[in-house]
Scaffold this motif. Structure first.
Motif, PDB file in Angstrom:
ATOM      1  N   GLY A  64      39.403  53.954  46.350  1.00  0.00           N
ATOM      2  CA  GLY A  64      39.124  52.876  45.740  1.00  0.00           C
ATOM      3  C   GLY A  64      40.090  51.775  44.876  1.00  0.00           C
ATOM      4  N   LEU A  65      39.999  50.659  44.540  1.00  0.00           N
ATOM      5  CA  LEU A  65      40.591  50.120  43.679  1.00  0.00           C
ATOM      6  C   LEU A  65      40.070  49.555  43.004  1.00  0.00           C
ATOM      7  CD1 LEU A  65      41.431  46.688  44.440  1.00  0.00           C
ATOM      8  CD2 LEU A  65      40.589  47.145  45.938  1.00  0.00           C
ATOM      9  N   ALA A  66      40.994  49.000  41.678  1.00  0.00           N
ATOM     10  CA  ALA A  66      40.356  48.343  40.079  1.00  0.00           C
ATOM     11  C   ALA A  66      41.654  47.300  40.212  1.00  0.00           C
ATOM     12  CB  ALA A  66      39.701  49.826  39.108  1.00  0.00           C
ATOM     13  N   TYR A  67      41.325  46.888  40.039  1.00  0.00           N
ATOM     14  CA  TYR A  67      42.297  45.498  38.412  1.00  0.00           C
ATOM     15  C   TYR A  67      42.121  44.328  38.590  1.00  0.00           C
ATOM     16  CZ  TYR A  67      42.568  41.140  41.529  1.00  0.00           C
ATOM     17  OH  TYR A  67      42.469  40.471  42.882  1.00  0.00           O
ATOM     18  N   GLY A  68      42.592  44.524  36.834  1.00  0.00           N
ATOM     19  CA  GLY A  68      42.282  43.027  35.979  1.00  0.00           C
ATOM     20  C   GLY A  68      43.169  42.728  34.945  1.00  0.00           C
ATOM     21  N   PHE A  69      43.106  41.862  34.650  1.00  0.00           N
ATOM     22  CA  PHE A  69      43.711  41.052  33.592  1.00  0.00           C
ATOM     23  C   PHE A  69      43.355  40.178  32.513  1.00  0.00           C
ATOM     24  CE2 PHE A  69      42.951  38.863  37.494  1.00  0.00           C
ATOM     25  CZ  PHE A  69      42.686  38.048  37.180  1.00  0.00           C
ATOM     26  N   VAL A  70      43.979  39.610  31.319  1.00  0.00           N
ATOM     27  CA  VAL A  70      43.644  39.425  30.253  1.00  0.00           C
ATOM     28  C   VAL A  70      43.175  37.954  31.136  1.00  0.00           C
ATOM     29  CG1 VAL A  70      44.189  38.320  28.058  1.00  0.00           C
ATOM     30  CG2 VAL A  70      45.293  40.251  28.632  1.00  0.00           C
ATOM     31  N   GLY A  71      42.226  37.582  30.396  1.00  0.00           N
ATOM     32  CA  GLY A  71      41.451  36.480  30.497  1.00  0.00           C
ATOM     33  C   GLY A  71      42.175  35.178  29.653  1.00  0.00           C
ATOM     34  N   THR A  72      42.173  33.811  30.839  1.00  0.00           N
ATOM     35  CA  THR A  72      42.829  32.689  30.217  1.00  0.00           C
ATOM     36  C   THR A  72      42.076  31.943  30.872  1.00  0.00           C
ATOM     37  OG1 THR A  72      44.932  32.659  31.606  1.00  0.00           O
ATOM     38  CG2 THR A  72      44.900  33.500  29.967  1.00  0.00           C
ATOM     39  N   PRO A  73      41.900  30.638  30.088  1.00  0.00           N
ATOM     40  CA  PRO A  73      41.257  29.157  30.377  1.00  0.00           C
ATOM     41  C   PRO A  73      41.751  28.502  31.564  1.00  0.00           C
ATOM     42  CG  PRO A  73      42.067  29.275  27.815  1.00  0.00           C
ATOM     43  CD  PRO A  73      42.885  30.166  28.529  1.00  0.00           C
ATOM     44  N   ASP A  74      43.605  28.642  32.432  1.00  0.00           N
ATOM     45  CA  ASP A  74      43.785  28.281  33.703  1.00  0.00           C
ATOM     46  C   ASP A  74      43.470  28.840  34.266  1.00  0.00           C
ATOM     47  OD1 ASP A  74      44.978  30.281  32.532  1.00  0.00           O
ATOM     48  OD2 ASP A  74      46.742  29.749  33.443  1.00  0.00           O
ATOM     49  N   SER A  75      42.722  30.187  34.531  1.00  0.00           N
ATOM     50  CA  SER A  75      41.960  30.194  35.126  1.00  0.00           C
ATOM     51  C   SER A  75      40.963  30.274  36.179  1.00  0.00           C
ATOM     52  CB  SER A  75      42.026  32.272  35.426  1.00  0.00           C
ATOM     53  OG  SER A  75      40.888  32.329  35.129  1.00  0.00           O
ATOM     54  N   TRP A  76      40.136  30.570  37.715  1.00  0.00           N
ATOM     55  CA  TRP A  76      39.392  29.896  38.642  1.00  0.00           C
ATOM     56  C   TRP A  76      38.452  30.647  37.827  1.00  0.00           C
ATOM     57  CZ3 TRP A  76      35.594  32.668  41.230  1.00  0.00           C
ATOM     58  CH2 TRP A  76      35.058  31.708  41.916  1.00  0.00           C
ATOM     59  N   TRP A  77      38.111  31.704  37.719  1.00  0.00           N
ATOM     60  CA  TRP A  77      36.982  32.480  37.405  1.00  0.00           C
ATOM     61  C   TRP A  77      36.787  32.132  35.886  1.00  0.00           C
ATOM     62  CZ3 TRP A  77      35.082  36.471  33.163  1.00  0.00           C
ATOM     63  CH2 TRP A  77      34.248  37.323  33.861  1.00  0.00           C
ATOM     64  N   ASP A  78      37.676  31.798  34.844  1.00  0.00           N
ATOM     65  CA  ASP A  78      37.115  32.212  33.693  1.00  0.00           C
ATOM     66  C   ASP A  78      36.577  30.498  33.339  1.00  0.00           C
ATOM     67  OD1 ASP A  78      38.489  32.214  30.691  1.00  0.00           O
ATOM     68  OD2 ASP A  78      38.394  29.702  30.673  1.00  0.00           O
ATOM     69  N   ARG A  79      36.801  29.128  34.208  1.00  0.00           N
ATOM     70  CA  ARG A  79      36.503  28.127  34.126  1.00  0.00           C
ATOM     71  C   ARG A  79      35.457  28.355  34.867  1.00  0.00           C
ATOM     72  NH1 ARG A  79      41.704  26.614  36.208  1.00  0.00           N
ATOM     73  NH2 ARG A  79      40.888  26.885  38.354  1.00  0.00           N
ATOM     74  N   GLN A  80      34.950  29.361  35.719  1.00  0.00           N
ATOM     75  CA  GLN A  80      33.180  29.527  35.863  1.00  0.00           C
ATOM     76  C   GLN A  80      32.288  30.201  35.215  1.00  0.00           C
ATOM     77  OE1 GLN A  80      31.717  29.233  39.397  1.00  0.00           O
ATOM     78  NE2 GLN A  80      33.722  27.323  39.194  1.00  0.00           N
ATOM     79  N   LEU A  81      32.424  30.410  34.342  1.00  0.00           N
ATOM     80  CA  LEU A  81      32.425  31.832  32.853  1.00  0.00           C
ATOM     81  C   LEU A  81      32.098  30.616  31.955  1.00  0.00           C
ATOM     82  CD1 LEU A  81      31.580  34.300  31.401  1.00  0.00           C
ATOM     83  CD2 LEU A  81      34.034  34.165  30.664  1.00  0.00           C
TER      84      LEU A  81
END
Length: 185
Positions: A64-81
């Motif tokens: 198993g694995l898990a990873y993450g990081f601080v959300g910032t407006p320059d990321s693809w996922w933040d733009r999707q959010l």
């Protein structure tokens, strides 16, 4: 069976991205043809602020694995959010606060043979313990009546809806985006 949760340095994560992506493909049921693209993407994410990665190991290896990081407006996922929230209408005060300070749970996956044994909960608890941000966010595929282990885990930990039925480019399935206030209680 003895399970061990271990943090990976960004370098270890990058070096082991291939086998970790294999767990992701297996757990999500994705076409293995996406493997190289995902490895490339995951290796780039190690430079994100607050990057944290964990693996779960047993005698057979990584399960198993898990990873993450601080959300910032320059990321693809933040733009999707942000796109998903704009589609809902004007942002509420809470949604605005979420966008200002969140830890993105980028991935959490457990091999199918190991699911249902509490490993996902252990990984998520360890990942979010002392995570930077006022909120933890993640997305998960929608399923009828939320009847799968992932939704069961997230709901039992206190995650609530932020956005429902969002469609990411490149994936035909709708996704729920869920939020949890930090720190963990």
């Amino acid at each position: 069976m003895s399970l061990k949760i271990r943090r990976l340095s960004p370098q270890e994560f990058a070096l082991n991205a291939g086998p970790l992506v294999d767990i992701y493909i297996s757990a999500m049921g994705y076409d293995p043809a996406i493997r190289d693209g995902r490895i490339f993407s995951w290796r780039r994410e190690v430079i994100r602020p607050g990057f944290t990665a964990l693996i779960a190991e047993d005698a057979s290896g990584v399960v198993g694995l898990a990873y993450g990081f601080v959300g910032t407006p320059d990321s693809w996922w933040d733009r999707q959010l942000r796109l998903a929230l704009r589609k809902k209408g004007e942002l509420s005060a809470e949604e605005t606060e979420v966008l200002r300070s969140y830890f993105e749970v980028a991935e959490i996956h457990v091999l199918p043979r190991m699911q249902g044994q509490g490993l996902g909960r252990q990984l998520l608890n360890e990942l979010l313990w002392n995570a930077p941000g006022k909120w933890a966010l993640l997305s998960t595929p929608e399923v009828p009546d939320e009847s799968n282990r992932a939704f069961g885990l997230y709901r039992s930990m206190g995650f609530t809806d932020l956005v429902r039925h969002h469609r990411y480019p490149g994936d035909d399935r709708p996704f729920a985006i869920l939020k949890l206030p930090l720190p963990l209680s």
